[in-house]
Every structure is written in C-alpha cells, then in structure tokens.
Design a protein around this motif. Sequence first.
Motif, PDB file in Angstrom:
ATOM      1  N   VAL A 211       0.808  -1.077   0.261  1.00 28.19           N
ATOM      2  CA  VAL A 211      -0.052  -0.042   0.089  1.00 28.19           C
ATOM      3  C   VAL A 211       1.010   1.401   0.075  1.00 28.19           C
ATOM      4  N   GLU A 212       0.705   2.170  -1.088  1.00 27.48           N
ATOM      5  CA  GLU A 212       1.309   3.313  -1.159  1.00 27.48           C
ATOM      6  C   GLU A 212       0.505   4.503  -1.206  1.00 27.48           C
ATOM      7  N   ALA A 213       0.989   5.468  -0.360  1.00 24.59           N
ATOM      8  CA  ALA A 213       0.010   6.653  -0.554  1.00 24.59           C
ATOM      9  C   ALA A 213       0.134   7.581  -1.859  1.00 24.59           C
ATOM     10  N   THR A 214       1.349   7.327  -2.451  1.00 22.52           N
ATOM     11  CA  THR A 214       1.579   8.425  -3.644  1.00 22.52           C
ATOM     12  C   THR A 214       1.538   7.542  -4.713  1.00 22.52           C
ATOM     13  N   GLY A 215       1.649   8.121  -6.156  1.00 22.43           N
ATOM     14  CA  GLY A 215       1.548   7.281  -7.475  1.00 22.43           C
ATOM     15  C   GLY A 215       2.656   6.442  -7.750  1.00 22.43           C
ATOM     16  N   ARG A 241      -1.039  -1.357  -4.518  1.00 21.16           N
ATOM     17  CA  ARG A 241      -1.978  -0.229  -4.418  1.00 21.16           C
ATOM     18  C   ARG A 241      -1.391   0.892  -4.174  1.00 21.16           C
ATOM     19  N   LEU A 242      -1.366   1.894  -5.490  1.00 22.56           N
ATOM     20  CA  LEU A 242      -0.746   3.115  -5.533  1.00 22.56           C
ATOM     21  C   LEU A 242      -2.007   4.197  -5.123  1.00 22.56           C
ATOM     22  N   ASP A 243      -1.697   5.344  -4.665  1.00 17.81           N
ATOM     23  CA  ASP A 243      -2.742   6.360  -4.450  1.00 17.81           C
ATOM     24  C   ASP A 243      -3.413   5.713  -3.433  1.00 17.81           C
ATOM     25  N   THR A 244      -3.024   5.122  -2.376  1.00 16.67           N
ATOM     26  CA  THR A 244      -3.991   4.303  -1.420  1.00 16.67           C
ATOM     27  C   THR A 244      -3.324   4.681   0.060  1.00 16.67           C
ATOM     28  N   ARG A 245      -4.327   4.672   0.759  1.00 15.90           N
ATOM     29  CA  ARG A 245      -3.930   4.716   2.158  1.00 15.90           C
ATOM     30  C   ARG A 245      -4.447   3.644   2.938  1.00 15.90           C
ATOM     31  N   LEU A 246      -3.937   3.650   4.274  1.00 18.33           N
ATOM     32  CA  LEU A 246      -4.415   2.238   5.219  1.00 18.33           C
ATOM     33  C   LEU A 246      -5.328   3.314   6.226  1.00 18.33           C
ATOM     34  N   ASP A 247      -6.733   3.058   5.976  1.00 14.88           N
ATOM     35  CA  ASP A 247      -7.484   3.817   6.898  1.00 14.88           C
ATOM     36  C   ASP A 247      -7.760   2.999   8.139  1.00 14.88           C
ATOM     37  N   SER A 248      -7.719   1.955   8.428  1.00 14.32           N
ATOM     38  CA  SER A 248      -7.947   1.359   9.748  1.00 14.32           C
ATOM     39  C   SER A 248      -7.346  -0.379   9.606  1.00 14.32           C
ATOM     40  N   CYS A 249      -6.864  -1.040  10.608  1.00 13.86           N
ATOM     41  CA  CYS A 249      -6.549  -2.389  10.834  1.00 13.86           C
ATOM     42  C   CYS A 249      -6.878  -2.903  12.275  1.00 13.86           C
ATOM     43  N   ASP A 251      -9.151  -4.833  14.771  1.00 10.46           N
ATOM     44  CA  ASP A 251      -9.657  -6.358  14.406  1.00 10.46           C
ATOM     45  C   ASP A 251      -9.125  -7.192  13.538  1.00 10.46           C
ATOM     46  N   ARG A 252      -7.697  -6.855  13.307  1.00  7.58           N
ATOM     47  CA  ARG A 252      -6.961  -7.615  12.115  1.00  7.58           C
ATOM     48  C   ARG A 252      -7.606  -7.691  10.959  1.00  7.58           C
ATOM     49  N   VAL A 253      -8.169  -6.495  10.569  1.00  8.79           N
ATOM     50  CA  VAL A 253      -8.569  -6.283   9.203  1.00  8.79           C
ATOM     51  C   VAL A 253      -8.042  -5.080   8.545  1.00  8.79           C
ATOM     52  N   ALA A 254      -7.408  -5.087   7.414  1.00  7.54           N
ATOM     53  CA  ALA A 254      -6.643  -3.673   6.915  1.00  7.54           C
ATOM     54  C   ALA A 254      -7.723  -3.355   5.922  1.00  7.54           C
ATOM     55  N   VAL A 255      -8.293  -2.146   6.269  1.00  5.64           N
ATOM     56  CA  VAL A 255      -9.118  -1.122   5.484  1.00  5.64           C
ATOM     57  C   VAL A 255      -8.714  -0.157   4.667  1.00  5.64           C
ATOM     58  N   LEU A 256      -8.545  -0.329   3.469  1.00  8.19           N
ATOM     59  CA  LEU A 256      -7.837   0.666   2.585  1.00  8.19           C
ATOM     60  C   LEU A 256      -8.821   2.053   2.112  1.00  8.19           C
ATOM     61  N   SER A 257      -8.369   3.060   1.630  1.00  6.82           N
ATOM     62  CA  SER A 257      -8.911   4.135   1.328  1.00  6.82           C
ATOM     63  C   SER A 257      -9.865   3.893   0.147  1.00  6.82           C
TER      64      SER A 257
END
Length: 448
Positions: A211-215, A241-249, A251-257
């Motif tokens: 997961v990478e926040a930039t392009g 996954r580019l241009d994507t952030r980690l919003d939450s993890c 309960d051991r669940v990675a939720v992406l933007s």
Amino acid sequence: MAKEPARILVVGGGYVGMYTALRLQRKLRRGEATVIVIDPEPYMTYQPFLPEAAAGSISPRHVVVPLRRTLDKCQVVIGEVRSIDHAKRAAAISTLATHEEGTGAVQIRYDELILAPGSVSRTLPVPGLAEYGIGFKTVEEAIGLRNHVLEQMDIASSTRDPAVRDAALTFVFVGGGYAGVEALAELEDMARYAARYYHNLEPEDLRFVLVEATGRILPEVGEEMGSYALRELRGRNIDVRLDTRLDSCADRVAVLSDGSRFPTRTLVWTAGVKAHPVLAATDLPLNGRGRLKCTAALTVDGVEHAWGAGDAAAVPDLTSDDSDAVCAPNAQHAVRQAKALADNVLASLRDKPLKEYRHKYVGSVASLGLHKGVAHVYGRKLKGYPAWFMHRAYHLSRIPTFNRKARVLAEWTLTGLFKREIVSLGSLENPRAEFELAADTGRHPEAS
C-alpha cells in the motif's frame, strides 16, 4: 599549564555517531580530547541489510557492528539521553544501572556536543495500528517479522478454518519506499520458497499487498526504474495499491482508502520516519519537522560547540538550485556527513577554519529479492541480476570493519551453495516461557 582534554559527547551510535567517533579516535592526538558515545544499544545496525537478515540470507549478528570493539579508544555508555541543557553543557543520562539503583538520570558534562540520535518510525493515528502494526527499523523487528511470517504459514498449514487460513496467508506492507519494497520483496521470495516444504500450501496461496499513498514506488531510483520495479512486483503476483492509504487495521482487518478490506494477521508499517524525540528535550533550535537547524558546516545554527548530522539534522543541500533545500535523511548522506563532521570538530579544536558539507546524490540501488534488483547510479540504469549484484557490492563496501565484510561475504557464499534456511525461532522472543511453564505445571521442558 597543560590544557585539559576536551570532552566530546556523541549522542547516538548509528551511522553518524559511530562513523564520526571512529574518525575522531583515529585523528585525535594523544590527550587532545575524550570521546564519549551514548546509545541505547551496544551496536550499530546496518539497516540496508535488514531485509536480507529477515529473509535469512545474513545472520542477524552480522548486520550489527559492536560499538565497544569498533570504538575501542572511546568511552561507550549504553543508555538513553533524557534531556540536554546545552547552556550548561550537560546531558541527563539514564542507564540500566540507574534503573536498578533507582537514582534517576545522571548528569554528564561535555565541551562539544554531537547530536546524531537518528530517526524513529513515523506513525499515524490509524485505528489498530498500535496494537497490530509491525515496524522494520531494527534488527529485532526484522528477525521478529521473519519468525512471524513463518509462524503464519504454520498456522495456515494446520488450521481447518478457511478464514483463519486466509488471514494467516495475507501479508500487508504499508509504504513504498526502500524499507517497504525491499522488506516485502525479500520476505515474499523467502515465503514462497518455504511453501514448497508444506504438504498443503502452494506458493500461489500466499497473498502480499503493498500500500503506497503516492502514485509511485521507490522514488529514489527514478521514475523509469521505479516503474520497472512496479512491473516486477506485480509480475510476481504482488498486489500493489498506489494512491491508496491504510484507513484502519482494527480487529486484524486492513481497510484501505479504496474500499478494499483484507483480513490479515500481518501488517508491516514502513511509511516514513521522523526525527528522534530527544531533540524536543533540548534547548537547541529545531525546524518545523522537529529536526535540528544546522549550517552547511554541520554546526547547530547560531549555537557554539553543538553539531548535528544525519536523519536528525536539517543540513542545507548546497548542490541544489533550491536555496531552501536540505539533505535527504538517508544513509548515503549520513556516512559522508560523518566524515565532514569529524573533520570540522577537529578543525574547531585546533582553531582552524571549517569546511562546508557538499555532496551530490549519486543515485540508489534496491534489492527486489534474490537475484533481482534495480539501480540508478551515476546516471546509469540497471535492472535484474546486474542491479542486484551492484546492490550487494555497494553495501558490502559500505558496512564498517573488515571483520563484518568478511563474515557477510562468507554467508553469501554459503547461501549460494546451499538451500535457504526456513526455520522460525519465535521462542527466542520469550526464552523463559518454557521454564516458567515447567515451574508452574511440573511439565518437563524436554517432554516437548
């Protein structure tokens, strides 16, 4: 009357601290100065080798350089600096002894201060990150991650629950810089190799997500080589996954933007670093990012007898057309700044003029796993095996001491001749667990 030897306090035993102290001990005249090096660990970690240590290509003890042996003419103190009052030329230090004695921090006096505490992981207020995230800045974290990955494969191999199996075989890495890409590439290489030794796992069962926040990824190697690295990773079935952030993890669940959700038991956080928090406990000037304001001569701006370099210092980049540019916080600058810093400290002690640090960034090399890599050095672009070979050759030349160079080279040679080690030694992280169990239950350790 003989002049008292100057007391030089070096805060930090990383790249800058160790290399500066090493050069000082070689160049100082007898009785000219005493060098005191303070660091929480008795060794310097050569961080570019952490991914290979995690993959099992190098033993952990060969990734570190012992400070006491290397700096045999310096006073090495294993402890933490709690605060610095430069106006009084004093630093408050806590050690294992002060903890045992319950006496609190002790004061160390100095004449010259070299601040090189480095950086720490920069975390964000992401739900669940503090509970489940794994860092990748220390040798302990690298080996812990290796053990963890192999343990997840053991879990997946022995469970009958599809949800547990999928979560165990999903590995999420956040951050597309050096640390994230190299760690993911090496561990993916190692894990897919290890899968052949499990009767009910296939290499295709493992899922790796970057997961990478930039392009783009690996901006240090340039756009063309970064694009090649991206194609290489995706060609190995790694989900980038580019241009994507980690919003939450939580309960051991990675939720992406982008709305994706990945149940996972492994989340590795390599999304940047920040200056060491000890800088905030000093009376020295800092910039907006918490780094020391330094001059091109590596002195702390507007302060006498204080010096800084490396990740903790904002040093003007004299090779840039931008007058506000500062040197990037990377190992290449740190090693070269250490040499200039030691020479300037010596010049200051001898009342000679100081020289400004000026070094043009020559390029970068990155490993993408065994026999794979990218490089952009002196304008030349390499990929695949040549880049991987250059990566190893460059870092072998940079790791300090002949002893370490020989040990690393010997291990690489043996790794080339024999198969990878895929043993997990996770019990090392809690070595007394077996004895405590035996003491509490009467169970004999050898019964296991």
